[in-house]
Motif scaffolding. Structure first.
Motif, short mmCIF file in Angstrom:
data_model
loop_
_atom_site.label_atom_id
_atom_site.label_comp_id
_atom_site.label_asym_id
_atom_site.label_seq_id
_atom_site.Cartn_x
_atom_site.Cartn_y
_atom_site.Cartn_z
N GLN A 273 5.58 -6.36 -9.57
CA GLN A 273 6.62 -5.76 -8.91
C GLN A 273 6.28 -6.33 -7.61
OE1 GLN A 273 5.06 -1.58 -8.39
NE2 GLN A 273 5.60 -1.17 -10.42
N GLN A 274 5.82 -6.91 -7.20
CA GLN A 274 6.10 -7.27 -6.09
C GLN A 274 6.13 -8.87 -5.27
OE1 GLN A 274 2.02 -8.09 -3.28
NE2 GLN A 274 1.56 -5.92 -4.08
N GLY A 275 6.39 -9.42 -6.87
CA GLY A 275 6.89 -10.50 -7.38
C GLY A 275 8.21 -10.51 -7.55
N LEU A 276 8.84 -9.51 -8.42
CA LEU A 276 10.23 -8.84 -8.40
C LEU A 276 10.54 -8.87 -7.19
CD1 LEU A 276 10.22 -6.60 -11.32
CD2 LEU A 276 11.11 -8.69 -11.83
N MET A 277 10.46 -8.35 -6.13
CA MET A 277 11.12 -8.25 -4.98
C MET A 277 11.40 -9.13 -4.12
SD MET A 277 8.50 -4.88 -3.13
CE MET A 277 8.43 -4.34 -2.22
N ALA A 278 10.37 -10.35 -4.04
CA ALA A 278 10.05 -11.44 -3.73
C ALA A 278 11.26 -12.01 -4.34
CB ALA A 278 8.99 -12.08 -3.34
N ALA A 279 10.89 -12.02 -5.07
CA ALA A 279 12.55 -13.02 -5.50
C ALA A 279 14.36 -12.58 -6.14
CB ALA A 279 12.40 -12.95 -7.75
N THR A 280 14.52 -11.19 -5.66
CA THR A 280 15.05 -10.87 -5.22
C THR A 280 16.43 -11.72 -4.53
OG1 THR A 280 14.46 -8.49 -5.85
CG2 THR A 280 16.24 -8.15 -4.75
N PRO A 281 15.94 -11.78 -3.22
CA PRO A 281 16.68 -12.43 -2.48
C PRO A 281 17.32 -13.76 -2.78
CG PRO A 281 15.11 -11.83 -1.06
CD PRO A 281 14.86 -11.53 -2.55
N VAL A 282 16.52 -14.39 -3.82
CA VAL A 282 16.84 -16.17 -4.24
C VAL A 282 18.12 -15.92 -4.99
CG1 VAL A 282 16.70 -17.61 -5.89
CG2 VAL A 282 14.39 -16.94 -3.88
N VAL A 283 17.93 -14.41 -6.24
CA VAL A 283 18.74 -14.09 -6.91
C VAL A 283 20.15 -13.87 -6.96
CG1 VAL A 283 19.29 -12.07 -9.04
CG2 VAL A 283 17.07 -12.86 -8.59
N GLY A 284 20.04 -13.30 -5.43
CA GLY A 284 20.92 -13.27 -4.60
C GLY A 284 22.87 -13.70 -4.21
N ILE A 285 21.57 -14.40 -4.07
CA ILE A 285 21.94 -15.88 -3.99
C ILE A 285 22.73 -16.44 -4.27
CG2 ILE A 285 21.54 -17.87 -1.44
CD1 ILE A 285 19.66 -16.75 -0.48
N ILE A 286 22.14 -17.00 -5.31
CA ILE A 286 22.57 -18.27 -6.44
C ILE A 286 23.53 -17.48 -7.26
CG2 ILE A 286 21.55 -18.60 -8.21
CD1 ILE A 286 19.01 -19.52 -7.45
N ALA A 287 24.07 -16.21 -6.54
CA ALA A 287 24.97 -15.16 -8.17
C ALA A 287 26.12 -15.05 -7.12
CB ALA A 287 24.07 -13.68 -8.07
N THR A 288 26.20 -15.27 -5.63
CA THR A 288 27.33 -14.82 -5.43
C THR A 288 27.43 -16.07 -4.06
OG1 THR A 288 25.94 -13.91 -3.58
CG2 THR A 288 26.76 -12.89 -5.16
N SER A 289 26.48 -17.32 -4.30
CA SER A 289 27.43 -18.28 -2.95
C SER A 289 28.58 -18.02 -3.10
CB SER A 289 26.70 -19.50 -3.33
OG SER A 289 24.90 -19.39 -2.89
N CYS B 287 0.94 -1.64 -0.23
CA CYS B 287 -0.17 -0.51 0.19
C CYS B 287 0.81 0.96 -0.54
CB CYS B 287 -0.73 -0.16 1.10
SG CYS B 287 -2.16 1.39 1.47
N GLU B 288 1.88 1.73 0.80
CA GLU B 288 2.85 2.01 1.25
C GLU B 288 3.43 2.84 -0.17
OE1 GLU B 288 6.28 4.13 4.41
OE2 GLU B 288 5.12 2.47 4.50
N LEU B 289 4.26 1.58 -0.79
CA LEU B 289 5.27 1.40 -2.18
C LEU B 289 4.45 1.51 -3.12
CD1 LEU B 289 7.75 -0.65 -1.25
CD2 LEU B 289 7.53 1.47 0.00
N GLY B 290 3.32 1.49 -2.85
CA GLY B 290 2.37 1.51 -4.48
C GLY B 290 2.74 0.19 -5.51
N THR B 291 3.02 -1.33 -4.97
CA THR B 291 3.87 -1.82 -5.90
C THR B 291 2.04 -2.62 -6.76
OG1 THR B 291 3.95 -3.55 -4.16
CG2 THR B 291 6.18 -1.62 -4.75
N THR B 292 2.51 -3.29 -7.92
CA THR B 292 1.23 -3.88 -8.08
C THR B 292 2.08 -5.18 -8.28
OG1 THR B 292 3.35 -3.33 -10.34
CG2 THR B 292 1.62 -2.17 -10.60
N SER B 293 1.17 -6.29 -8.72
CA SER B 293 1.64 -7.95 -8.56
C SER B 293 2.58 -8.22 -9.37
CB SER B 293 0.43 -8.32 -9.40
OG SER B 293 0.71 -10.00 -8.70
#
Length: 424
Positions: A25-41, A17-23
């Motif tokens: 955009q929320q999917g991209l936000m939720a996927a960010t940690p997985v991307v970071g982990i896979i890319a740098t382990s 609500c506060e950040l005004g994200t679409t569905s």
């Protein structure tokens, strides 16, 4: 690590609500940690094997805390995602590095128990996150910060709370001891002796002068020396994992990690969706329905552990008794304990100079497969729920077969002489 990675599951929807994200955009936000982990382990594994387990862990925890705290004050979803990418990237190797450090600083007789205990705490942390979120998210406060143009409210407070364990970890690591095996693997015998002497003083409450060991030898292959340049060093640390005699171990552990994450981790991810549908059906008093029929009905309206997991998954829809099917489902997802067993086995069978990288690399392979499994399972739950358990259960049984191909764990190595110790 768990708090930082899975916090997006609580923060993304509550900040919408506060950040005004679409569905999307929320999917991209939720996927960010997985991307970071896979890319740098892989990178964290390299740094731990060349710079030290304690030093790298302390740095990663500190950076994670700083980035997580910054995310709590993000004015928009892009800034939030960037800081979450940094924080998740920072903790990408935490699990592997912590396992490696713990295994190398404890007696072999107690090592497996401590590693399994650590992995159990790791799995329980998801439940702890929910317990923390329950009283925090409903809080009705909002403080406007003009300089940032944001309102500091409950989801931002929860973000700060979830980032705090990283600060605790970084502070605690300042007082931890570096792995003596790491020092030996890089040719620093004096520092390895200092660490073991300190352990002797703490454990026996005696003077360091009474420590009987005067020299040490590492009973395994040592790290290559004389390398110059970052790329040459990374290659030198990676190539041995894909050459005999380590190739077989690397392939086998990677395959088993892939199967475990692919088959079981998706059910853990979709656990709220599955359990919600099942329990709603039970509360309605619906009888003579299998596990998947209960889920469909609701949502239309609105080693031995691996072996047991596979059998339970296949048999799950063979009964209409709700308590039996629920028990089989719990046995199936209990296969997640294999994450700890696999990591324990990995730190035992790889030499010290590539150990952290081996754990990080095999974990990265497994986590990559989990992304595909999560998407496939969600589709199957909606279209052919029964097939999901038959397919994933069968794959899990195949994974159990690979356990019999793994090499035997190394036996303890005894002290060579009174004043010289061979470190197992």
């Amino acid at each position: 690590m768990d708090f930082e990675i899975f916090s997006v599951g609580y923060l993304v929807p509550t900040s919408a609500c506060e950040l005004g994200t679409t569905s999307a955009q929320q999917g991209l936000m939720a996927a960010t940690p997985v991307v970071g982990i896979i890319a740098t382990s892989h990178i964290w594994g390299y740094l731990a094997d060349t710079r030290g387990r304690k030093k790298v862990l302390c740095f990663s925890m500190t950076l994670s805390f700083v980035a997580s705290t910054a995310a709590a004050f993000a004015p928009d979803w892009i800034t939030f995602s960037v800081f979450k990418l940094i924080s998740s990237t920072s903790v990408a190797g935490a699990f592997a590095l912590a396992f490696t450090l713990l295994s190398e600083c404890n007696p072999e007789a107690k090592r497996a128990f401590l590693l399994i205990l650590t992995s159990t705490i790791f799995l329980c942390s998801s439940g702890i996150m929910a317990v923390i979120a329950l009283p925090v998210l409903p809080l009705k406060f909002s403080y406007y910060i003009p300089a940032l143009g944001i309102h500091f409210n409950s989801w931002r407070l929860l973000n700060l709370i979830y980032g705090f364990p990283s600060a605790i970890s970084a502070f605690g690591l300042l007082f931890a001891l570096e792995s003596p095996k790491f020092f030996l693997s890089v040719g620093q015998e004096d520092k390895a002796l200092d660490v073991l002497r300190t352990m002797f003083v703490i454990n026996n409450r005696k003077s360091g002068d009474e420590y009987p060991i005067k020299s040490l030898a590492l009973n395994e292959e040592e790290a290559p020396t004389g390398l110059t340049g970052l790329w040459s060093s990374i290659v030198a640390q990676t190539i041995p994992l894909f050459k005999p005699p380590l190739l077989k171990k690397t392939v086998l552990m990677s395959v088993i990690f892939v199967i475990t994450y692919l088959s079981i981790n998706p059910y853990v991810m979709w656990m709220p969706y599955i359990v919600d549908g099942f329990m709603r059906s039970v509360r309605r008093g619906e009888a003579n329905l299998t596990f998947c029929e209960r889920i469909r009905a609701t949502h239309h309206l609105s080693h031995m552990d691996q072996i047991m997991a596979g059998v339970s998954g296949i048999l799950l829809n063979s009964t209409s008794l709700w308590f039996l099917s629920a028990g089989l489902f719990l046995m199936f997802v209990a296969g997640t304990i294999n994450f700890g067993f696999l990591s324990t086995f990995t730190v035992e069978i790889f030499p010290t100079y590539v150990k952290a990288m081996a754990v990080s690399l095999t974990l990265m392979m497994g986590r990559s497969s989990a992304v595909a499994g999560i998407n496939v399972l969600k589709e199957l739950l909606n279209t052919n729920c029964e097939a999901s358990f038959y397919v994933f259960g069968s794959v899990t049984l195949v994974g159990a077969g690979f356990y019999f191909l793994l090499p035997a764990e190394a036996s303890p190595v005894k002290t060579a002489s009174k004043n010289r110790q061979t470190v197992p």
